[in-house]
Design an enzyme around this catalytic site. Sequence first.
Site, PDB file in Angstrom:
ATOM      1  CD  GLU A 224      70.574  34.420  17.031  1.00 51.43           C
ATOM      2  OE1 GLU A 224      71.273  33.388  17.090  1.00 51.43           O
ATOM      3  OE2 GLU A 224      70.305  35.007  15.962  1.00 51.43           O
TER       4      GLU A 224
ATOM      5  CE1 TYR B  71      84.251  34.237  10.088  1.00 49.66           C
ATOM      6  CE2 TYR B  71      85.362  34.253  12.213  1.00 49.66           C
ATOM      7  CZ  TYR B  71      84.533  34.868  11.296  1.00 49.66           C
ATOM      8  OH  TYR B  71      83.976  36.091  11.580  1.00 49.66           O
TER       9      TYR B  71
ATOM     10  CB  CYS C  45      77.413  35.845   8.387  1.00 45.95           C
ATOM     11  SG  CYS C  45      76.860  37.542   8.254  1.00 45.95           S
ATOM     12  CG  HIS C  46      74.256  37.003  13.670  1.00 46.60           C
ATOM     13  ND1 HIS C  46      73.374  36.965  12.612  1.00 46.60           N
ATOM     14  CD2 HIS C  46      73.627  36.378  14.702  1.00 46.60           C
ATOM     15  CE1 HIS C  46      72.254  36.365  12.990  1.00 46.60           C
ATOM     16  NE2 HIS C  46      72.379  35.981  14.248  1.00 46.60           N
TER      17      HIS C  46
ATOM     18  CG  ASN D 188      75.517  36.829   4.343  1.00 43.67           C
ATOM     19  OD1 ASN D 188      74.822  36.600   3.361  1.00 43.67           O
ATOM     20  ND2 ASN D 188      75.120  36.614   5.595  1.00 43.67           N
TER      21      ASN D 188
END
Lengths: 188, 155
Positions: free
Chosen positions: A181, A123, A154-155, A146
């Site tokens: 991912e 952040y 944003c994850h 978002n």
Amino acid sequence: MKAELRRLTDRAATEGLLDVAYATVDSPFGPLLIASTERGVVKISFPVVYDPEETLEELASQISPRVLEAPARLDDVRRQLDAYFAGRLREFDLPLDWQLSKGFRRRALRAIDRIPYGKTRSYTEIARSAGNERAVRAAGTACGANPIPIVVPCHRVLRSGGALGGYGGGLPMKEALLAMEGVLRKGE
Amino acid sequence: MTALPPFQALLDDHAADVMAVLRGAVGRTDAEDCFQETFLAALRAYPQLGDDSNLRGWLLTIAHRKAIDHHRANGRRPLLIAEPEELSGATPEPELDDGIWALVGALPPKQRAAVALRYACDLPHAEIAAALGCSPDAARRSLHEGIKRLRKELA
């Protein structure tokens, strides 16, 4: 009646009378409502907060009341989301419409949009990229607000120590996306 | 001022009624074009609509105007009563009796509109009046005359 309505939607689009097109698509996490304007994808709603009526009312008041269900106009978005969830797509290639975010939040989301697949940022880093390193809390708020999650990833934003932080779609979804991912191992 | 609902909600709630009124007013064949014209005109005007208390009445008013435009464009010729496609039942519409609606379609414009708004859309007199741009009494008279004529045709 279906054919008539499809013809109406097509003609409305041709005549510039379709300001917000929307569709519902399935995802591994539940149904998503996706919406786009002439400029690009403007809204994706999380399955956990899936309330199409409320989302559509917000779009009507924030963008334009000319909101029509027009799945054909969102084919490309749906295809790319499907491919992403299936692990076949790493980078979305979609025009985005940022109009639902302003000021610092928009700058923070644009910074988030540049985080590559499989990478994470804190952040604090996002706050710095958006021009105010001390606005860490505001960066968190920007993530929470978002309007285009998943596509604007944003994850991929975590706490400085590596803790997950929050997620509008619920932490299990954030974990699952990061695991897919290759950032997190399941159960880590 | 409350925000206008998403236009899709108007389609979901009222498209079937608008189509029913138009079928009564211009016949099944031409109703489709009038339907498109009605909703395109509505979409065009929608963002500037000040009063959203009676969206159904607003849509039916536009439909009514489009039906009148359609009749004007056709040189005020009376509607053919027995369009073969309409009476053959080739595409039956269970909720509508095509025979009756062909007779409704042959009524003079005001009576036809009043009957369609009352029985296809279930509108009260006040709303029929609003849709036709006349007084409630005049709407009631048109409706009454239309029904009387239909009874005679059917007798």
